[in-house]
Design an enzyme around this catalytic site. Structure first.
Site, PDB file in Angstrom:
ATOM      1  N   HIS A 159      61.910  72.666  -3.970  1.00 42.11           N
ATOM      2  CA  HIS A 159      60.779  72.433  -4.866  1.00 42.11           C
ATOM      3  C   HIS A 159      59.907  73.675  -4.739  1.00 42.11           C
ATOM      4  O   HIS A 159      59.654  74.134  -3.634  1.00 42.11           O
ATOM      5  CB  HIS A 159      60.025  71.178  -4.422  1.00 42.11           C
ATOM      6  N   ARG A 175      51.824  72.685 -12.449  1.00 44.68           N
ATOM      7  CA  ARG A 175      52.308  73.823 -13.232  1.00 44.68           C
ATOM      8  C   ARG A 175      52.407  73.451 -14.698  1.00 44.68           C
ATOM      9  O   ARG A 175      52.067  74.235 -15.584  1.00 44.68           O
ATOM     10  CB  ARG A 175      53.674  74.281 -12.724  1.00 44.68           C
TER      11      ARG A 175
END
Ligand code: FAD
Ligand code: HEM
Ligand code: SF4
Ligand code: F3S
Ligand code: FES
Lengths: 114, 242, 585, 112
Positions: free
Chosen positions: C241, C263
């Site tokens: 991740h 994000r």
């Protein structure tokens, strides 16, 4: 320790007592102006059906209410359970009721001072 | 504040069952250090036999709760700086649950009560049925959703004096779950829940002392949930008498 | 030298209580004949350990509105870079539809709704439809809490804080007899015989310096399966991740996930000089897929080549601190608790090992090569190939956990008596576990740190043949050292250090396999990136790796992918279907 | 082990319990004094005179205060439990205490 039934009893008796007690305090505040005497108090209350019912229902309610309250405290603070706890609850309730009844009778029974 | 000290003086509860005592360790201080980090450091580097419990490390699993300076907390989410007292901190096992060893408690009573309070969904539909449309803004849904993020960490259970004095009392988390389900339109046996929370250990034992709500690290409000149960059971009581 | 091993019998034994284990328990109860005894054994507390609980983003399932099982399937295959076992991937996508209804209607989950009352679905990166069902960003808590309640309220035998340490076959090796475990609370050994055993211990690539999974996951299951001689596939595939929290080596917070949504919402990744760099690596910038962003951050870290400057920064402040605080309440508070200001400041991030695509070879009904052993969830290989789509993880564990329960419940009807174990294997597994108790006590944690460094540096986000060779050597030295490190035998009750030692043993075993499988794959697919073989390779000639214990060694072979449903370059979507249904952001 | 849990609602709970307990202990005494009215009124009078002393006045004030605290604490509790509004609990707790003060203060002023 406190199931729905006991809880409701405690709350209902509390609701009954709330106006009675406030009324009682109000009377006292009014009464103490000028000092209290036994005769004064009794003169007002003895022989009065109203005051008999007023204080009588208080005694009934408080006996139930305080007995349940003490039961809870006893259980939580001493861990007491079962028959001993039940016996004590009843004992407190009946004791308060008997003592309270005597007081109510003394104060409201229409016998006058001997 | 002496967080600048390079060591912390940490008292940790040691022992199994009821017997035990605090033992003190010197632990190097670090930036960004949680209580769980402190406990882990002791086990890794100072005393290999120290027992504690954790899993997720981020406040999702609710297995790391302990008493920190006498107050129940998620240790993985408690920054040392928040609790340090003159360079010292005291860490004990969660209150109100049997101690297995050191900082690890037996959570079975907590979960037994969760189930006993009726905290298990009973289906009103099956996997063959479509997922019901439920308005997220619906009042009862919002009440149900208010307590749904509980991670069963037992912090509230440890904070509650009623639990401490009354071993039968189901406790805030279990009752909050019951209230959530009571308000869940999908739940089949809603009245069963009221019966489950009305017994000798039920919601009526709560004195609304509010420690559950004050200390819940998730900002949940079990106290109000329990009040909801009291309200509904009282209403049911009066209705039945009529 | 088998000291005292308590013997215990059951019919169906389930290891682990993640989505796979708990679903298996419920389904086994529904499928098995009346009177079947079901036992759950788990390393932590029921439902409170494992990663299913930590699921944030959600659950992938095609529920119409243009989305179809076929589309979900195609996304899964393409996301996995044509390596998935297609039959498994199909079953996953198809059954997810049933499982999500079961979760809502029977288990009692409540997932987020649209204003009209229908399920809310969103799109994770790599998906061509709004498909992910969720409960805020705490989906796993809702799923596991509800499953846990169902299981706790049923007559299932519960062995909590019981750690499985060895799969014990029958004398002739044809079937599984039972599982050896340690009752962690007492430190005693317990051998549990069962007709069927589900292994759902959830993999967990925690041999990396930065990792997301829960502390109890240390590859025990795969290490046991390896020793039992079972074939493991795709073992080189470790998903990173991109944004793990970096809070220092001493903190357990380090490596935990800062959610993808940051994000997605416009969060920027900055280097030490305060500059954005992701556009140097991909046109989508920060919004590229996990593997791409992980490599971008990793490359940038290497570029800065400053030992004092580990990790990059995520910055949200330009979106307005109050806005960020409102939208990402949980994340902001989590950062705050460990001393960082996500809403207004910079938070240090680093790629973090998140999920393990590799696992035991199983059929679509979770059966393995060993009769009586079933594997589901993250322990099973095949459904994801080289990359797991966000949202396919819980779907996989709940779908296949349920299938395992059904299958075991059915199979048990035709099984005879409980099988007797090969006492020699039992003794060997016991000896393995007590090995450190007769060595001089020493610190275990430094070894874990060394292993995590080695894997991060040499078998991590970007790999080379020489790096992985070096990694193997480092693992071997660490393993030798581990064998010399003892644990004081005085008090074995709830002795975490003994379990740390056992964790290390499992992690070392599987680390080796990861490196070897990594060496065997000479191309770059999904999560596996070879700097010395950066090309994808011929898709039509795709192969997957199979690792097997061979004496003291691990042997890795390649097997061709069977394109049983769709071939590379083709699609099963009807003609004229749009490439994506997701509105451009 | 020490337990830290001091916060307004907890204090309200303690106050309610202590006042309830004190009332329960005092009440039998009160009943006893009143029942004297029937049999020995002079002792009741003597008691009432005794009750005129400042110290005793203060104690009485305390008692009325406790009663008031308990009543309004109790009403607060029942309001919290049964009425739909529940958020401003702390305010309620403080309010109950305030009303209790006013009542017992009035009593005190009247008596002195
Ligand atoms: C932070 C995070 C976020 C994630 N977010 C998502 C997401 O948004 N969507 C998604 O689809 N997937 C997500 N995943 C992946 C997902 O969590 C996993 O794919 C899935 O939950 C695995 O389920 P499982 O049942 O196989 O294993 P787990 O849930 O991990 O359970 C494993 C169980 O086995 C037990 N166990 C381990 N070793 C032993 C042993 N030796 N003996 C006995 N028991 C043992 C463990 O204690 C645990 O109970 C996320 C993972 C993480 C870590
Ligand atoms: C004057 C006589 C009274 C006595 C002796 C008395 C006594 C008690 C006692 C001993 C308790 C238990 C306390 C606890 O559990 O912590 C209690 C509880 C309670 N009382 Fe009273 N009380 C009296 C009057 C009242 C009145 C007038 C009210 C009305 C508002 C009231 C409301 C309550 C309530 C609601 C509780 C429950 C508290 C809880 O569950 O925490 N009481 N009482
Ligand atoms: S209500 Fe809060 S404190 Fe209590 S168990 Fe749930 S999350 Fe923990
Ligand atoms: S702390 Fe306990 S008494 Fe009630 S309000 Fe919370 S459960
Ligand atoms: S370790 Fe999971 S909540 Fe702290």
């Amino acid at each position: 320790m406190l199931d729905l039934r006991l809880y409701m009893l405690q709350r209902i008796t509390a609701l009954i007592m709330a106006p009675l007690t406030l009324g009682h305090i109000a009377v006292i505040i009014y009464a103490v102006q000028g000092g209290l005497s036994a005769a004064e108090i009794l003169g007002r209350t003895q022989g009065s059906v109203f005051w008999f019912l007023f204080y009588g229902s208080f005694v009934l309610a408080v006996a139930v209410h305080a007995a349940i309250g003490l039961r809870v405290i006893l259980h939580e603070w001493t861990g007491m359970t079962g028959t001993r706890l039940a016996a004590l609850t009843w004992g407190v309730g009946l004791g308060l009721f008997v003592m309270g009844s005597k007081a109510v009778i003394a104060v409201t029974w229409p016998v006058g001072l001997p | 504040m002496t967080a600048q000290n390079d060591t912390l003086e940490v008292s940790v509860w040691r022992g199994s069952g009821v017997a035990g005592q605090f033992e003190t360790f010197e632990v190097p201080a670090q930036d960004n250090q949680t209580i769980l980090d402190v406990v882990s450091w002791i086990q890794h580097y100072a005393d290999a036999t120290l027992t504690y419990r954790f899993a997720c490390r981020v406040g999702m699993c609710g297995s790391c709760a302990m008493m920190v300076n006498g107050r129940p907390r998620w240790t993985c989410r408690t920054h040392v700086k928040k609790v340090l007292n003159g360079g010292k901190v005291e860490i004990g096992p969660l209150r109100n649950l049997p101690i297995i060893k050191d900082l690890a408690v037996d959570m079975d009573p907590f979960f037994d009560k969760w189930v006993a309070a009726g905290g298990v969904h009973t289906p009103s539909a099956s996997r063959a049925d479509p997922i019901p449309a439920i308005d997220p803004g619906d009042h009862s849904r919002q009440v149900a959703s208010a307590g749904i993020e509980c991670i069963n960490c037992s912090v509230c259970y440890a904070a509650c004096d009623t639990v401490a004095g009354n071993p039968e009392y189901l406790g805030p988390a279990a009752l909050q779950r019951a209230w959530t389900l009571y308000n869940d339109a999908k739940h089949e046996d809603r009245t069963d829940i009221l019966a489950a929370v009305s017994g000798a250990g039920g919601c009526h034992n709560c004195h609304s002392m509010g420690s559950c709500t004050v200390y819940c690290p998730n900002d949940l409000d079990p106290m109000s949930a329990i009040a909801g149960l009291k309200r509904e059971t009282a209403r049911g009581f009066l209705r039945r008498r009529k | 030298m088998t000291g005292t091993i308590e013997r215990h019998d059951t019919d169906i034994l389930i290891l682990g209580t993640g989505g796979a284990g708990l679903f298996a328990a419920l389904h086994a109860q529904q499928a098995a004949p009346e009177g079947t005894k079901i036992t759950i054994a788990v390393k932590g507390l029921i439902g409170k350990c494992g990663c299913t609980r930590m699921v944030q983003g959600g659950y992938n399932v095609a529920l119409g509105g243009g989305d179809t099982v076929a589309r979900h399937f195609m996304d899964t295959i393409e996301g996995g870079k044509w390596l998935p076992n297609q039959d498994m991937a199909w079953r996953l996508c198809e059954q997810a539809v049933v499982r999500i209804r079961e979760l809502e209607n029977e288990i009692g989950c409540f997932f987020d709704r649209n204003p009209d009352g229908s399920l809310h679905q969103k799109a994770f990166a790599g998906q061509t439809a709004d498909r992910t069902v969720h409960k805020g960003d705490l989906t796993g808590i809702e799923i596991i809490n509800r499953l846990m309640e169902q299981v706790l309220s049923r007559p299932v035998e519960k062995l909590q804080e019981h750690r499985a340490i060895g799969l014990i076959p029958t004398k002739d090796g044809s079937a599984l007899a039972g599982v050896l475990m340690i009752d962690m609370r007492t430190g005693g050994f317990r051998f549990v015989r069962a007709k069927t055993v589900l292994m759902a211990t959830g993999g967990g690539p925690t041999m990396y310096k930065y990792h997301t999974p829960s502390g109890d996951k240390t590859m025990d299951g795969l290490a046991m399966a390896l020793r039992a001689g079972l074939p493991l596939r795709d073992m080189e595939m470790v998903q990173f991740h991109p944004t793990g929290l970096l809070a220092g080596a001493h903190s357990r917070m380090t490596g935990t996930v800062l959610e993808e949504g940051l994000r997605g919402a416009g969060g920027q990744l900055l280097n030490a000089a305060g500059q954005r760099f992701m556009f140097d690596y991909d046109v989508k910038g920060e919004r590229a897929t996990r593997d791409v962003v992980s490599r971008g951050i990793y490359a940038e870290m290497r570029k800065s080549n400053d030992p004092g400057q580990v990790g990059m920064f995520i910055s949200m402040a330009h979106l307005g601190p109050d806005n960020v605080r409102r939208k990402f309440k949980g994340m902001v508070r989590r950062c705050e608790d460990s001393g960082f200001d996500l809403a207004g400041g910079l938070v240090k991030v680093v790629p973090t090992a998140h999920y393990f695509m590799g696992g035991v070879v199983v059929d679509v009904d979770t059966r393995t090569a060993l009769e009586g052993l079933y594997v589901a969830g993250e322990d099973a290989g095949g459904a994801h190939g080289s990359n797991r789509l966000g949202g396919n993880g819980v779907a996989n564990s709940t779908v296949y956990g349920g299938i395992a329960g059904d299958t075991m419940g059915r199979d048990i009807r035709t099984m005879g008596n409980l099988r007797d174990p090969d006492e020699a294997v039992l003794a060997a597994e016991y000896a393995r576990a007590v090995h450190p108790l007769s060595r001089k006590p020493d610190l275990v944690q430094p070894l874990r740190n060394r292993l995590q460094e080695a894997m991060w540096e040499d078998v991590g986000v970007m790999r080379t043949a020489s790096g992985m060779q070096r990694g193997l050597e480092r693992i071997a030295t660490i393993e030798d050292d581990l064998m010399q490190v003892g644990v004081a035998p005085g008090n074995l009750a709830f002795n975490l250090t003994w379990h740390d030692w056992l964790n290390m043993a499992s992690l070392c075993d599987i680390s080796k396999v990861i490196a070897k499988a990594g060496l065997a794959r000479e191309n770059s697919r999904g999560a596996h990136f070879r700097e010395d073989f950066p090309e994808t390779g011929d898709l039509a000639a795709s192969y997957f790796t199979i690792a097997r214990q061979d004496g003291a060694d691990v042997d890795v072979t390649r097997e061709p992918v069977d394109f049983s449903i769709v071939r590379p370059g083709e699609t099963i979507l009807p003609e004229g279907e749009p490439e994506t249904l997701v509105a451009a952001q | 082990m020490r337990v830290a849990r001091v916060h307004p609602l907890w204090l309200a709970y303690v106050l309610h319990r202590v006042s309830g307990l004190a009332l329960a202990l005092f009440l039998p005494l009160h009943f006893w004094v009143l029942s004297l009215a029937l049999t020995q009124p002079e002792r009741l009078d003597a008691f009432l005179n005794f009750a005129d002393q400042p110290l005793v006045k203060l104690a009485e004030f305390g008692l009325i205060f406790l009663l008031a605290v308990h009543i309004f604490g109790g009403l607060r509790l029942m309001a919290m439990e049964w009425l739909p509004w529940s958020a401003p609990q702390k305010t309620l707790a403080a309010g109950a205490l305030g009303v209790a003060f006013v009542i017992s203060g009035t009593f005190f002023l009247q008596v002195v």
